[in-house]
Design a protein around this motif. Structure first.
Motif, short mmCIF file in Angstrom:
data_model
loop_
_atom_site.label_atom_id
_atom_site.label_comp_id
_atom_site.label_asym_id
_atom_site.label_seq_id
_atom_site.Cartn_x
_atom_site.Cartn_y
_atom_site.Cartn_z
N TYR A 1 21.61 30.61 25.96
CA TYR A 1 20.95 30.60 24.65
C TYR A 1 20.18 31.90 24.48
O TYR A 1 19.26 32.20 25.26
N ASP A 2 20.54 32.68 23.50
CA ASP A 2 19.83 33.92 23.18
C ASP A 2 18.64 33.55 22.29
O ASP A 2 18.73 33.57 21.06
N GLY A 3 17.54 33.20 22.94
CA GLY A 3 16.38 32.74 22.18
C GLY A 3 15.12 32.80 23.00
O GLY A 3 15.10 33.27 24.14
N ASP A 4 14.04 32.29 22.40
CA ASP A 4 12.73 32.24 23.04
C ASP A 4 12.40 30.80 23.41
O ASP A 4 13.05 29.86 22.97
N GLY A 5 11.35 30.65 24.21
CA GLY A 5 10.87 29.32 24.56
C GLY A 5 11.54 28.77 25.79
O GLY A 5 12.48 29.34 26.35
N HIS A 6 11.03 27.63 26.21
CA HIS A 6 11.45 27.00 27.47
C HIS A 6 12.48 25.92 27.19
O HIS A 6 12.21 24.97 26.46
N THR A 7 13.67 26.06 27.77
CA THR A 7 14.85 25.20 27.61
C THR A 7 15.52 25.46 26.27
O THR A 7 14.99 26.19 25.43
N ALA A 8 16.69 24.83 26.07
CA ALA A 8 17.49 25.14 24.89
C ALA A 8 17.97 23.92 24.12
O ALA A 8 18.07 23.96 22.88
N TYR A 9 18.31 22.84 24.79
CA TYR A 9 18.91 21.68 24.14
C TYR A 9 17.88 21.03 23.20
O TYR A 9 16.74 20.79 23.56
N GLY A 10 18.31 20.79 21.97
CA GLY A 10 17.46 20.13 21.00
C GLY A 10 16.37 21.00 20.43
O GLY A 10 15.39 20.50 19.87
N ARG A 11 16.51 22.32 20.52
CA ARG A 11 15.47 23.23 20.05
C ARG A 11 15.92 24.07 18.86
O ARG A 11 15.32 25.09 18.55
N GLY A 12 16.99 23.64 18.21
CA GLY A 12 17.35 24.27 16.95
C GLY A 12 18.65 25.05 16.95
O GLY A 12 19.10 25.49 15.88
N SER A 13 19.30 25.23 18.11
CA SER A 13 20.57 25.93 18.15
C SER A 13 21.72 24.93 18.00
O SER A 13 22.00 24.14 18.91
N THR A 14 22.39 24.98 16.87
CA THR A 14 23.53 24.09 16.65
C THR A 14 24.62 24.34 17.68
O THR A 14 25.28 23.40 18.16
N CYS A 15 24.81 25.60 18.04
CA CYS A 15 25.82 25.97 19.02
C CYS A 15 25.54 25.32 20.38
O CYS A 15 26.44 24.73 21.00
N ILE A 16 24.31 25.40 20.84
CA ILE A 16 23.93 24.78 22.12
C ILE A 16 24.09 23.27 22.04
O ILE A 16 24.70 22.64 22.91
N ASP A 17 23.55 22.69 20.98
CA ASP A 17 23.58 21.22 20.86
C ASP A 17 25.01 20.70 20.78
O ASP A 17 25.34 19.69 21.42
N ASN A 18 25.86 21.36 20.02
CA ASN A 18 27.25 20.91 19.91
C ASN A 18 27.97 20.99 21.25
O ASN A 18 28.75 20.09 21.61
N ALA A 19 27.72 22.07 21.99
CA ALA A 19 28.38 22.23 23.29
C ALA A 19 27.97 21.13 24.25
O ALA A 19 28.81 20.54 24.96
N ILE A 20 26.68 20.81 24.29
CA ILE A 20 26.19 19.78 25.21
C ILE A 20 26.60 18.39 24.75
O ILE A 20 27.03 17.55 25.56
N ASN A 21 26.53 18.13 23.44
CA ASN A 21 26.94 16.82 22.94
C ASN A 21 28.41 16.55 23.20
O ASN A 21 28.80 15.43 23.56
N THR A 22 29.24 17.57 23.01
CA THR A 22 30.67 17.40 23.27
C THR A 22 30.92 17.08 24.74
O THR A 22 31.74 16.21 25.08
N TYR A 23 30.19 17.74 25.61
CA TYR A 23 30.31 17.48 27.05
C TYR A 23 29.88 16.06 27.38
O TYR A 23 30.58 15.33 28.10
N LEU A 24 28.73 15.62 26.84
CA LEU A 24 28.24 14.28 27.15
C LEU A 24 29.15 13.20 26.59
O LEU A 24 29.38 12.17 27.24
N LEU A 25 29.69 13.40 25.41
CA LEU A 25 30.46 12.36 24.74
C LEU A 25 31.94 12.38 25.10
O LEU A 25 32.59 11.32 25.14
N GLU A 26 32.48 13.58 25.36
CA GLU A 26 33.92 13.69 25.61
C GLU A 26 34.26 14.17 27.00
O GLU A 26 35.44 14.18 27.39
#
Length: 522
Positions: free
Chosen positions: A486-511
């Motif tokens: 994640y090219d961003g600021d702050g600590h951790t990435a999931y659920g912090r506003g990046s649709t790209c990150i969230d979609n990648a992780i959700n796809t992994y968890l669900l599929e």
């Protein structure tokens, strides 16, 4: 400012610190927690055949789920052996667990275990305040959302150390000592902290390592009836998850390690790396602050802003300002902790600007409030056991960073190079394990989890607490590591506003489809 290796998610902590302390029971009493004890005897379908005979009664527990007092959540207590080397001794500890059943519709995929970091963070508090209601609806529909308070944490045989007034005193000790007398006071404070932990928690202290917690997680997996573990661990939770994978690679399901730690780094290197991480985060804040009309640290580049913050800290070291609490004026240590707390999450930057400006005008209440969220201090002066469990776990997991004050003094140049603003204080904070009453049982080493299913490792480029290079290192060490950036600021990435990150992780968890190794998101 005891910030040594405190690795935690804070996306909701600054806004909902009180919610994070919400309990599994309605009254929080010991008796109520004990009444949720699990009943042994029923073997779930996930009973692993390789479990040693002495551990089978634990793996065969059937949790007695009951209402938590928080709508939608159920709680129970799982028994675990105090000492995994002697499970037959009959000495048990209680591990508090909680879940929110899958909401449906759709096929239930099992349990999704979440951990917010720390060490010392309450998984149950995190589940009730955020994960159990804030994870994507599609994930919550198909998974039972589950968490636990690791041994030594909050509801699970918590480590206890100082009293509230004692902790107030400890958090104010000067951690940038200017002379021998101040160094002696700092050393004395660490010794007093360690002695209080020994006095109040001697039974549990030798048994709260990350390896112990990972073994508890495997027991929980079986108790929940899952063949394999599905897990999202943030911050320190990535070390817990990687440790689990290394111990039980065949039982790894879908693992997400967000804000990753590098288990091969020694304690001193981790502290120095984290110091550099806070410097990186501060420079991002400084660049943003200089653009704002209300920046209390003036204009110019990050160096100029950092210099003014340093001058601000020096002034507080000489003369603290009122904070609204006569027993806790805002001095350098509390102010530094308040700044660091806000650097975990860029959404707190406006609050940080306001708090610094107020302190410059003689009102330290804003920075004190930020420091209190970091330490999980309640308005009535009670502290959660976060800082006690944090020290207990860290001091078991690795030998101390320093042998004594002379070693810290020798390392100061490298810490100041890592961060001119925070280096001195964070170097001295790393002295906390030197006087610990229990010898470390772990050591730095790579974790490979050879043969495990794909494990997604997430790193944020400007993460203050877990530098990006740690995610790169862990993904490279794991036999099946997949790096997501994640090219961003702050600590951790999931659920912090990046649709790209969230979609990648959700796809992994669900599929079950991991992202391409090396994928980058903004």
């Amino acid at each position: 400012m005891d910030t040594s290796r405190l690795l935690r998610t804070t996306g909701t902590a600054l806004a909902a610190a009180g919610l994070l302390l919400s309990g599994c029971t309605s009254d929080g009493s010991t008796a109520s927690r004990a009444s949720a004890s699990a009943v042994r005897g029923t073997t779930p379908s996930a009973q692993p055949t390789a479990v040693p005979a002495a551990l089978r009664p634990y793996y065969e527990q059937k949790p007695a789920w009951r209402d938590c007092g928080v709508p939608g959540f159920q709680c129970a207590t799982m028994k675990a052996p105090l000492d995994y080397a002697h499970p037959e001794s009959g000495q048990d500890i209680d591990i508090a667990i909680a879940r929110r059943p899958a909401t449906g519709p759709g096929k239930r995929l099992g349990s999704l275990l979440v951990n917010p970091g720390g060490p010392g963070g309450s998984g149950i508090g995190y589940l009730q305040a955020f994960a159990g209601i804030g994870y994507p609806a599609s994930v919550r529909a198909q998974y039972d959302m589950v968490s636990f308070d690791p041994r030594g944490v909050d509801r699970s045989s918590p480590v206890q150390c100082l009293t509230g007034p004692g902790m107030d005193k400890f958090t104010q000790v000067d951690q940038t000592p200017d002379d021998e007398a101040e160094r002696a006071r700092l050393v004395a404070s660490f010794k007093e902290f360690a002695a209080a932990c020994r006095e109040r928690s001697e039974r549990i202290l030798p048994h709260v390592s990350t390896v112990d917690a990972a073994r508890d997680m495997d027991m929980l997996r079986a108790v929940l009836g899952d063949e394999k573990l599905t897990y999202v661990g943030a911050s320190y939770g990535t070390f817990l998850g990687a440790t689990y994978a290394d111990l039980f690679p065949a039982r790894v399901g879908r693992l997400v390690l967000d804000g990753a730690m590098d288990p091969s780094r020694s304690a001193i290197d981790m502290n120095r790396d984290q110091t550099a991480g806070f410097e990186t985060a501060f420079r991002s804040f400084a660049r943003d602050c200089a653009k704002q009309p209300d920046c209390p640290l003036g204009k110019g580049g990050p160096d100029a802003v950092a210099a003014r913050l340093g001058e601000f800290f020096t002034a507080l070291d000489a003369e603290p300002v009122p904070s609204g609490d006569p027993a806790r004026p805002l001095g350098e240590s509390l102010a530094t902790t308040g700044v660091i707390a806000a650097l975990y999450d860029e959404s707190a930057w406006p609050q940080l600007r306001e708090a610094i400006a107020a302190a410059q005008d003689g009102d330290g209440s804003g920075l004190l409030a930020l420091a209190d969220t970091y330490y999980e201090r309640e308005p009535d002066g009670r502290y959660a056991n976060l800082m006690y469990a944090n020290a207990a776990v860290n001091c078991l997991d690795q030998p101390p960073s320093f042998s004594g004050p002379e070693a810290v003094q020798a390392a100061l140049p490298s810490f100041r190079k890592a961060s001119p603003v925070f280096g001195t204080g964070l170097a001295w904070a790393a002295l906390n394990c030197t006087y610990w009453p229990v010898k470390a049982t772990g050591a730095a080493r790579p974790l490979t989890a050879k043969g495990a299913a794909p494990i997604v490792v997430v790193g944020t480029l400007r993460d203050p607490a877990t530098p990006y290079k740690w995610a790169q290192a862990l993904a490279g060490q794991l036999d099946s590591g997949v790096l997501l950036t994640y090219d961003g600021d702050g600590h951790t990435a999931y659920g912090r506003g990046s649709t790209c990150i969230d979609n990648a992780i959700n796809t992994y968890l669900l599929e079950g489809k991991p992202p391409q190794n090396g994928k980058k998101c903004t």
